[in-house]
Design an enzyme around this catalytic site. Structure first.
Site, short mmCIF file in Angstrom:
data_model
loop_
_atom_site.label_atom_id
_atom_site.label_comp_id
_atom_site.label_asym_id
_atom_site.label_seq_id
_atom_site.Cartn_x
_atom_site.Cartn_y
_atom_site.Cartn_z
N GLU A 1 0.85 -1.19 0.00
CA GLU A 1 0.00 0.00 0.00
C GLU A 1 0.90 1.25 0.00
OE1 GLU A 1 -2.43 0.38 3.53
OE2 GLU A 1 -3.83 1.73 2.53
N LYS B 1 -9.35 1.53 -2.72
CA LYS B 1 -9.65 0.99 -1.40
C LYS B 1 -11.04 1.44 -0.92
CE LYS B 1 -7.58 0.95 3.26
NZ LYS B 1 -6.53 1.58 4.09
N CYS C 1 -5.35 -3.47 2.56
CA CYS C 1 -5.15 -3.20 3.99
C CYS C 1 -6.40 -3.39 4.86
CB CYS C 1 -4.56 -1.79 4.14
SG CYS C 1 -3.78 -1.46 5.74
#
Ligand SMILES: O=C(O)CNC(=O)[C@H](CS)NC(=O)CCC(=O)C(=O)O
Length: 277
Positions: free
Chosen positions: A40, A114, A155
């Protein structure tokens, strides 16, 4: 098929992070990896939105994306750029936290923003409000690579099992979880969450991570947990990078995906639970 996870300690300077990232990718390809993954926010880890506004670019202008697309083509590899922080046209000036799957032709095969924002109070002293700086994505993404189907996540998404079940039911064999996990929640949850997602889905989980202490701005310093990990479809930890930047390798055998699902057929069960009473 050999895959490689690149573990980074990215600074808040994209121009400095790029050559470091390129060197790890080159060495992974040299060692036979055909699918290479970075963490990330590969281009920039920063605790300052002011600093991000100064150094981040739009997708069209981003130097990291252009250079890594070229490198994927030069090396004839598949590359997951775990994510790039990018400027967007968001009216509130928020960035995108965008993951890119690049093919060996250097083209973007798929991209994913995300979805789940890390808005969390870890302790009295440690708070994150990712949604203040980033605009969340709105769609899940499953991509066809030449070696298999890849579901893209990032994540904090790892805490939302329905996303992983949806991607696996739709055909994913490999799920990517590039991360910049916090040290406290990492020590408590990281390995267990990754193993759980692998066991529930019967997928390979590939989770390249940021590690260590990052650039400090006015006393604010980001620290990340490291421990990039590859998990097999049976839930076994195949590799763990520890806490130093570097590259770890795993050999993927997608027949293990169907074997795990034959042994435990939970992925395609569709029980009707009714309403809890
Ligand atoms: O800030 C950026 O530039 C990019 N975004 C991140 O690094 C995000 C938000 S701070 N980190 C996480 O989602 C960690 C999740 C985590 O640690 C957990 O789920 O426990």
């Amino acid at each position: 098929m050999r895959a490689a996870l690149v573990q980074l300690n990215s600074s808040d300077d994209p121009a400095e992070n790029l050559p470091t990232t390129q060197a790890f990718i080159a060495s992974a390809a040299e060692n036979g990896a055909r699918f290479i993954l970075t963490p990330e926010v590969t281009n920039c880890v920063s605790a300052s939105r002011t600093r991000q506004s100064q150094v981040l670019q739009t997708e069209q202008a981003d130097i990291t994306l252009a250079a890594l697309r070229q490198q994927a083509a030069d090396l004839n590899i598949w590359l997951l750029i775990g994510s790039l922080a990018l400027k967007t046209d968001d009216p509130d000036g928020r960035f995108a936290n965008r993951s890119f799957l690049i093919g060996p032709d250097g083209a973007v095969a798929a991209w994913y923003d995300k979805i789940h924002m890390f808005d969390v109070q870890v302790s009295a002293k440690e708070t994150y409000r990712e949604s203040a700086g980033y605009r969340p994505g709105t769609r899940s993404v499953l991509a066809q690579a030449e070696f298999g189907k890849v579901g893209l996540t990032v994540c904090y998404d790892v805490r939302f099992p329905h996303l992983y079940r949806q991607l696996a039911q739709a055909g994913a064999q490999i799920l990517t979880v590039p991360s910049a996990f916090s040290p406290v929640t990492g020590a408590a949850h990281w390995g267990v969450l990754l193993r759980a997602r692998a066991i529930e889905t019967g997928c390979y989980i590939l989770a390249p991570a940021q590690t260590g202490a990052h650039h400090a701005v006015r006393g604010k310093q980001r620290k990340t947990y490291g421990h990039s990990m590859a998990i097999g479809p049976w839930g076994d930890v195949l590799a763990d990078a520890g806490t130093e930047p570097g590259v770890i390798y795993i050999d993927l055998d997608l027949s293990e995906v169907s074997q795990a699902r034959q042994r435990i057929p939970s992925l395609f069960a569709t029980p009707d639970y009714g309403n809890p009473k």
